[in-house]
Motif scaffolding. Structure first.
Motif, PDB file in Angstrom:
ATOM      1  N   UNK A 176      17.630  -7.502  21.262  1.00 16.50           N
ATOM      2  CA  UNK A 176      17.219  -6.529  20.256  1.00 16.50           C
ATOM      3  C   UNK A 176      15.755  -6.747  19.889  1.00 16.50           C
ATOM      4  N   UNK A 177      15.374  -6.277  18.731  1.00 23.12           N
ATOM      5  CA  UNK A 177      13.960  -6.237  18.353  1.00 23.12           C
ATOM      6  C   UNK A 177      13.393  -7.640  18.123  1.00 23.12           C
ATOM      7  N   UNK A 178      12.106  -7.767  18.400  1.00 23.92           N
ATOM      8  CA  UNK A 178      11.365  -8.985  18.058  1.00 23.92           C
ATOM      9  C   UNK A 178      10.394  -8.699  16.910  1.00 23.92           C
ATOM     10  N   UNK A 179      10.262  -7.431  16.548  1.00 28.17           N
ATOM     11  CA  UNK A 179       9.310  -7.055  15.498  1.00 28.17           C
ATOM     12  C   UNK A 179       9.727  -7.581  14.139  1.00 28.17           C
ATOM     13  N   UNK A 180      11.036  -7.733  13.930  1.00 27.81           N
ATOM     14  CA  UNK A 180      11.503  -8.156  12.621  1.00 27.81           C
ATOM     15  C   UNK A 180      11.517  -7.008  11.633  1.00 27.81           C
ATOM     16  N   UNK A 181      11.597  -7.344  10.364  1.00 32.88           N
ATOM     17  CA  UNK A 181      11.666  -6.343   9.312  1.00 32.88           C
ATOM     18  C   UNK A 181      10.601  -6.629   8.253  1.00 32.88           C
ATOM     19  N   UNK A 182      10.228  -5.567   7.533  1.00 31.86           N
ATOM     20  CA  UNK A 182       9.191  -5.665   6.517  1.00 31.86           C
ATOM     21  C   UNK A 182       9.815  -5.829   5.134  1.00 31.86           C
ATOM     22  N   UNK A 183       9.279  -6.757   4.361  1.00 34.05           N
ATOM     23  CA  UNK A 183       9.614  -6.838   2.943  1.00 34.05           C
ATOM     24  C   UNK A 183       8.382  -6.342   2.186  1.00 34.05           C
ATOM     25  N   UNK A 184       8.574  -5.451   1.222  1.00 38.38           N
ATOM     26  CA  UNK A 184       7.440  -4.732   0.647  1.00 38.38           C
ATOM     27  C   UNK A 184       7.585  -4.616  -0.864  1.00 38.38           C
ATOM     28  N   UNK A 185       6.428  -4.572  -1.518  1.00 38.24           N
ATOM     29  CA  UNK A 185       6.403  -4.463  -2.970  1.00 38.24           C
ATOM     30  C   UNK A 185       6.937  -3.104  -3.420  1.00 38.24           C
ATOM     31  N   UNK A 186       7.592  -3.089  -4.538  1.00 36.02           N
ATOM     32  CA  UNK A 186       8.080  -1.839  -5.113  1.00 36.02           C
ATOM     33  C   UNK A 186       7.046  -1.280  -6.091  1.00 36.02           C
ATOM     34  N   UNK A 187       7.225  -0.027  -6.438  1.00 38.80           N
ATOM     35  CA  UNK A 187       6.378   0.601  -7.436  1.00 38.80           C
ATOM     36  C   UNK A 187       4.975   0.927  -6.964  1.00 38.80           C
ATOM     37  N   UNK A 188       4.752   0.971  -5.662  1.00 35.19           N
ATOM     38  CA  UNK A 188       3.428   1.267  -5.114  1.00 35.19           C
ATOM     39  C   UNK A 188       3.374   2.743  -4.741  1.00 35.19           C
ATOM     40  N   UNK A 189       2.509   3.486  -5.381  1.00 35.88           N
ATOM     41  CA  UNK A 189       2.383   4.916  -5.115  1.00 35.88           C
ATOM     42  C   UNK A 189       1.901   5.141  -3.681  1.00 35.88           C
ATOM     43  N   UNK A 190       2.619   5.997  -2.945  1.00 31.36           N
ATOM     44  CA  UNK A 190       2.223   6.334  -1.583  1.00 31.36           C
ATOM     45  C   UNK A 190       2.755   5.397  -0.517  1.00 31.36           C
ATOM     46  N   UNK A 191       3.510   4.369  -0.909  1.00 29.66           N
ATOM     47  CA  UNK A 191       4.064   3.443   0.078  1.00 29.66           C
ATOM     48  C   UNK A 191       5.332   4.025   0.694  1.00 29.66           C
ATOM     49  N   UNK A 192       5.432   3.955   2.008  1.00 29.83           N
ATOM     50  CA  UNK A 192       6.641   4.387   2.712  1.00 29.83           C
ATOM     51  C   UNK A 192       6.929   3.394   3.826  1.00 29.83           C
ATOM     52  N   UNK A 193       8.167   3.350   4.234  1.00 29.25           N
ATOM     53  CA  UNK A 193       8.579   2.346   5.206  1.00 29.25           C
ATOM     54  C   UNK A 193       9.468   2.970   6.261  1.00 29.25           C
ATOM     55  N   UNK A 194       9.203   2.633   7.520  1.00 30.12           N
ATOM     56  CA  UNK A 194      10.146   2.907   8.596  1.00 30.12           C
ATOM     57  C   UNK A 194      10.838   1.600   8.950  1.00 30.12           C
ATOM     58  N   UNK A 195      11.584   1.558  10.024  1.00 32.53           N
ATOM     59  CA  UNK A 195      12.433   0.399  10.268  1.00 32.53           C
ATOM     60  C   UNK A 195      11.621  -0.880  10.413  1.00 32.53           C
ATOM     61  N   UNK A 196      10.511  -0.810  11.150  1.00 35.14           N
ATOM     62  CA  UNK A 196       9.748  -2.029  11.422  1.00 35.14           C
ATOM     63  C   UNK A 196       8.303  -1.965  10.941  1.00 35.14           C
ATOM     64  N   UNK A 197       7.893  -0.890  10.256  1.00 36.55           N
ATOM     65  CA  UNK A 197       6.507  -0.741   9.829  1.00 36.55           C
ATOM     66  C   UNK A 197       6.456  -0.201   8.404  1.00 36.55           C
ATOM     67  N   UNK A 198       5.336  -0.501   7.730  1.00 34.06           N
ATOM     68  CA  UNK A 198       5.101   0.032   6.395  1.00 34.06           C
ATOM     69  C   UNK A 198       3.818   0.865   6.415  1.00 34.06           C
ATOM     70  N   UNK A 199       3.761   1.875   5.548  1.00 34.26           N
ATOM     71  CA  UNK A 199       2.640   2.804   5.532  1.00 34.26           C
ATOM     72  C   UNK A 199       2.192   3.040   4.093  1.00 34.26           C
ATOM     73  N   UNK A 200       0.906   3.258   3.932  1.00 32.36           N
ATOM     74  CA  UNK A 200       0.359   3.630   2.632  1.00 32.36           C
ATOM     75  C   UNK A 200      -0.381   4.950   2.804  1.00 32.36           C
ATOM     76  N   UNK A 201       0.131   5.965   2.104  1.00 36.08           N
ATOM     77  CA  UNK A 201      -0.421   7.323   2.230  1.00 36.08           C
ATOM     78  C   UNK A 201      -0.495   7.765   3.689  1.00 36.08           C
ATOM     79  N   UNK A 202       0.546   7.436   4.440  1.00 36.75           N
ATOM     80  CA  UNK A 202       0.657   7.861   5.827  1.00 36.75           C
ATOM     81  C   UNK A 202      -0.059   6.990   6.834  1.00 36.75           C
ATOM     82  N   UNK A 203      -0.807   5.986   6.384  1.00 34.68           N
ATOM     83  CA  UNK A 203      -1.543   5.110   7.286  1.00 34.68           C
ATOM     84  C   UNK A 203      -0.843   3.764   7.391  1.00 34.68           C
ATOM     85  N   UNK A 204      -0.648   3.297   8.635  1.00 33.54           N
ATOM     86  CA  UNK A 204       0.046   2.033   8.848  1.00 33.54           C
ATOM     87  C   UNK A 204      -0.699   0.885   8.182  1.00 33.54           C
ATOM     88  N   UNK A 205       0.051   0.017   7.517  1.00 35.19           N
ATOM     89  CA  UNK A 205      -0.536  -1.159   6.881  1.00 35.19           C
ATOM     90  C   UNK A 205      -0.684  -2.258   7.927  1.00 35.19           C
TER      91      UNK A 205
END
Length: 316
Positions: A176-205
């Motif tokens: 299976x995956x080697x990318x792992x999973x993201x743990x991310x801060x809550x309450x951040x405006x514009x933050x979104x998450x897919x399975x293995x990546x996090x984004x801020x206002x649509x731009x990958x972090x």
């Protein structure tokens, strides 16, 4: 200063004992909130989970999906939507991570303490997986897990040495995956998450940090029968589907995982998949020794039955 509170969100479709094991284990580990989304709504499961004060359970039924627009056919976008739903709820935790019901967090230092040490402006951290090897059951815990080397040249060299037949085609020897999973801060405006990546206002972090002292124990192929039972689904809609897999090494014929599995089945319809699983997942002495020599052998006790007995004493 109090340690940050952390929570888990998971989209789950599994038998009740498996769901209870996942929930109970992380409750034992100190999770502050579990946001569980039942991918196949079930009243018995819902009631069992809802009774626990630290669990927030959602039936993703027709009414739920009507509010979201439409239920996606594939489970990956459903996971993303559910993770976003949990993120948008009233904030009860400082950090959140979306993992699957066959993934279990382990650490050397308590997770809250690790999160407290992260820079205040860091929005997410990556938790790498270790993958379960076969074992003889709860009476023999701790159970073995394999890791992989992070630098790619070293990873390729070790993979070919430990898994001589299939290692050249399989990233780190992981099913299976080697990318792992993201743990991310809550309450951040514009933050979104897919399975293995996090984004801020649509731009990958890209300023993420490796959470080195925490691992994701992935029970993906630790049992031949259960792995084989899930194989067709994973190949069609899950981790082995054609559009998801990228070739591990283009110099080895550009076979991705999906193409490799197709070739294995064509070349040896009777025993091919069993040989594949044995080389990558069986706790053979030579594999355990090789992993140990490279510092990639891990032993962890999950003790799911005991966790269920303590966290859900009225179920049984």
């Amino acid at each position: 200063m109090a340690e940050p509170k952390w929570g888990l969100v998971s989209t789950i479709k599994a038998p009740l004992p498996d769901i209870l094991g996942f929930a109970a284990y992380h409750l034992q580990q100190g999770v502050h909130r579990l946001y569980l989304y039942l991918d196949a709504p079930d009243e018995t499961t819902y009631n069992a989970l809802k009774a626990h004060p630290k669990i927030r359970v959602t039936q993703t039924d027709a009414a739920y999906w009507a509010k979201k627009g439409k239920r996606p056919d594939k489970h990956q976008p459903r996971q993303t939507i559910n993770a976003a739903d949990a993120y948008a709820k009233r904030v009860e935790v400082d950090w959140l991570v979306h993992i699957d019901h066959d993934e279990f967090l382990v650490w050397d230092e308590p997770l809250g303490a690790q999160l407290a040490q992260l820079p205040q402006d860091l929005l997410c951290a990556r938790i790498r997986p270790i993958e379960a090897l076969t074992w003889d059951g709860p009476q023999t815990e701790p159970r073995p897990f394999k890791g992989f080397a992070l630098p790619m040249p070293e990873r390729r060299r070790i993979s070919e040495a430990l898994y001589p037949t299939f290692g050249p085609y399989v990233n780190g020897g992981f099913l299976s995956h080697v990318a792992g999973k993201m743990i991310y801060r809550t309450g951040v405006e514009g933050l979104s998450v897919k399975i293995h990546r996090a984004f801020l206002n649509g731009k990958a972090l890209d300023d993420e940090q490796e959470l080195d002292q925490t691992k994701l124990c992935h029970l993906h192929g630790d049992d031949w029968d259960s792995w084989r039972a899930q194989y067709e689904y994973r190949k069609e809609k899950g981790a082995y589907r054609a559009e998801l897999c990228a070739p591990f090494d283009k110099d080895k014929g550009a076979l991705n995982m999906h193409s490799l599995l197709e070739k294995i089945e064509a070349d040896d319809p009777v025993d091919g998949l069993r040989r594949f699983h044995t080389e990558l997942c069986a706790s053979r002495a030579e594999l355990l020794d090789g992993l140990k020599q490279h510092g990639l052998l891990h032993w962890h006790t999950l003790d799911l039955e005991q966790a269920i007995a303590e966290q859900f004493p009225d179920i049984g």
